[in-house]
Motif scaffolding. Sequence first.
Motif, PDB file in Angstrom:
ATOM      1  N   MET A   1      33.446  44.682  40.203  1.00  0.00           N
ATOM      2  CA  MET A   1      33.972  43.770  41.199  1.00  0.00           C
ATOM      3  C   MET A   1      34.398  44.541  42.454  1.00  0.00           C
ATOM      4  O   MET A   1      34.148  44.098  43.563  1.00  0.00           O
ATOM      5  CB  MET A   1      35.143  43.008  40.584  1.00  0.00           C
ATOM      6  CG  MET A   1      35.707  41.994  41.497  1.00  0.00           C
ATOM      7  SD  MET A   1      34.712  40.529  41.400  1.00  0.00           S
ATOM      8  CE  MET A   1      35.816  39.389  42.051  1.00  0.00           C
ATOM      9  N   THR A   2      35.023  45.681  42.281  1.00  0.00           N
ATOM     10  CA  THR A   2      35.482  46.481  43.419  1.00  0.00           C
ATOM     11  C   THR A   2      34.294  46.999  44.219  1.00  0.00           C
ATOM     12  O   THR A   2      34.333  47.015  45.449  1.00  0.00           O
ATOM     13  CB  THR A   2      36.349  47.653  42.930  1.00  0.00           C
ATOM     14  OG1 THR A   2      37.405  47.140  42.123  1.00  0.00           O
ATOM     15  CG2 THR A   2      36.922  48.408  44.096  1.00  0.00           C
ATOM     16  N   VAL A   3      33.246  47.404  43.554  1.00  0.00           N
ATOM     17  CA  VAL A   3      32.059  47.928  44.233  1.00  0.00           C
ATOM     18  C   VAL A   3      31.397  46.830  45.061  1.00  0.00           C
ATOM     19  O   VAL A   3      31.001  47.047  46.210  1.00  0.00           O
ATOM     20  CB  VAL A   3      31.062  48.523  43.203  1.00  0.00           C
ATOM     21  CG1 VAL A   3      29.767  48.924  43.881  1.00  0.00           C
ATOM     22  CG2 VAL A   3      31.681  49.697  42.470  1.00  0.00           C
ATOM     23  N   THR A   4      31.302  45.625  44.511  1.00  0.00           N
ATOM     24  CA  THR A   4      30.694  44.512  45.239  1.00  0.00           C
ATOM     25  C   THR A   4      31.509  44.163  46.481  1.00  0.00           C
ATOM     26  O   THR A   4      30.958  43.920  47.557  1.00  0.00           O
ATOM     27  CB  THR A   4      30.604  43.271  44.318  1.00  0.00           C
ATOM     28  OG1 THR A   4      29.940  43.635  43.118  1.00  0.00           O
ATOM     29  CG2 THR A   4      29.872  42.149  45.007  1.00  0.00           C
ATOM     30  N   ARG A   5      32.823  44.160  46.323  1.00  0.00           N
ATOM     31  CA  ARG A   5      33.698  43.859  47.473  1.00  0.00           C
ATOM     32  C   ARG A   5      33.565  44.948  48.547  1.00  0.00           C
ATOM     33  O   ARG A   5      33.510  44.654  49.741  1.00  0.00           O
ATOM     34  CB  ARG A   5      35.135  43.759  46.985  1.00  0.00           C
ATOM     35  CG  ARG A   5      36.055  43.220  48.015  1.00  0.00           C
ATOM     36  CD  ARG A   5      37.370  42.853  47.383  1.00  0.00           C
ATOM     37  NE  ARG A   5      38.437  43.324  48.232  1.00  0.00           N
ATOM     38  CZ  ARG A   5      39.677  43.488  47.861  1.00  0.00           C
ATOM     39  NH1 ARG A   5      40.023  43.244  46.631  1.00  0.00           N
ATOM     40  NH2 ARG A   5      40.578  43.894  48.698  1.00  0.00           N
ATOM     41  N   PHE A   6      33.514  46.192  48.133  1.00  0.00           N
ATOM     42  CA  PHE A   6      33.364  47.302  49.071  1.00  0.00           C
ATOM     43  C   PHE A   6      32.042  47.202  49.835  1.00  0.00           C
ATOM     44  O   PHE A   6      31.995  47.385  51.058  1.00  0.00           O
ATOM     45  CB  PHE A   6      33.450  48.636  48.329  1.00  0.00           C
ATOM     46  CG  PHE A   6      33.253  49.824  49.213  1.00  0.00           C
ATOM     47  CD1 PHE A   6      34.249  50.212  50.101  1.00  0.00           C
ATOM     48  CD2 PHE A   6      32.074  50.556  49.177  1.00  0.00           C
ATOM     49  CE1 PHE A   6      34.060  51.307  50.931  1.00  0.00           C
ATOM     50  CE2 PHE A   6      31.882  51.644  50.008  1.00  0.00           C
ATOM     51  CZ  PHE A   6      32.882  52.026  50.885  1.00  0.00           C
ATOM     52  N   GLU A   9      32.219  44.351  52.425  1.00  0.00           N
ATOM     53  CA  GLU A   9      33.005  44.730  53.606  1.00  0.00           C
ATOM     54  C   GLU A   9      32.214  45.668  54.505  1.00  0.00           C
ATOM     55  O   GLU A   9      32.298  45.586  55.722  1.00  0.00           O
ATOM     56  CB  GLU A   9      34.314  45.371  53.178  1.00  0.00           C
ATOM     57  CG  GLU A   9      35.312  44.379  52.621  1.00  0.00           C
ATOM     58  CD  GLU A   9      36.577  45.052  52.131  1.00  0.00           C
ATOM     59  OE1 GLU A   9      36.686  46.290  52.281  1.00  0.00           O
ATOM     60  OE2 GLU A   9      37.431  44.346  51.600  1.00  0.00           O
TER      61      GLU A   9
END
Length: 78
Positions: A1-6, A9
């Motif tokens: 999830m963090t990688v997708t958000r990064f 952005e």
Amino acid sequence: MTVTRFLAEEAAHRELPMPPWMFGVIGLLAFAFLLGLTWSFRGTAQKYAPPTAHGAHGEQHTAPEGDTAHWPEHPGHH
């Protein structure tokens, strides 16, 4: 999830087409141009104001022969 958000952005990040201070310079130049345009019309209202019954110093003006009055309520003025 963090990688997708990064990654999302990073994809949305865009560079400005010029340095930020140039936007201010362009804005000031635009306002200076508009001020000059407005200033060029100074005195226009006086040019088209209806004349008084007598001239500025009380003398009566008469229109040259063949000249028509611009203001019907003040015949004889040109």
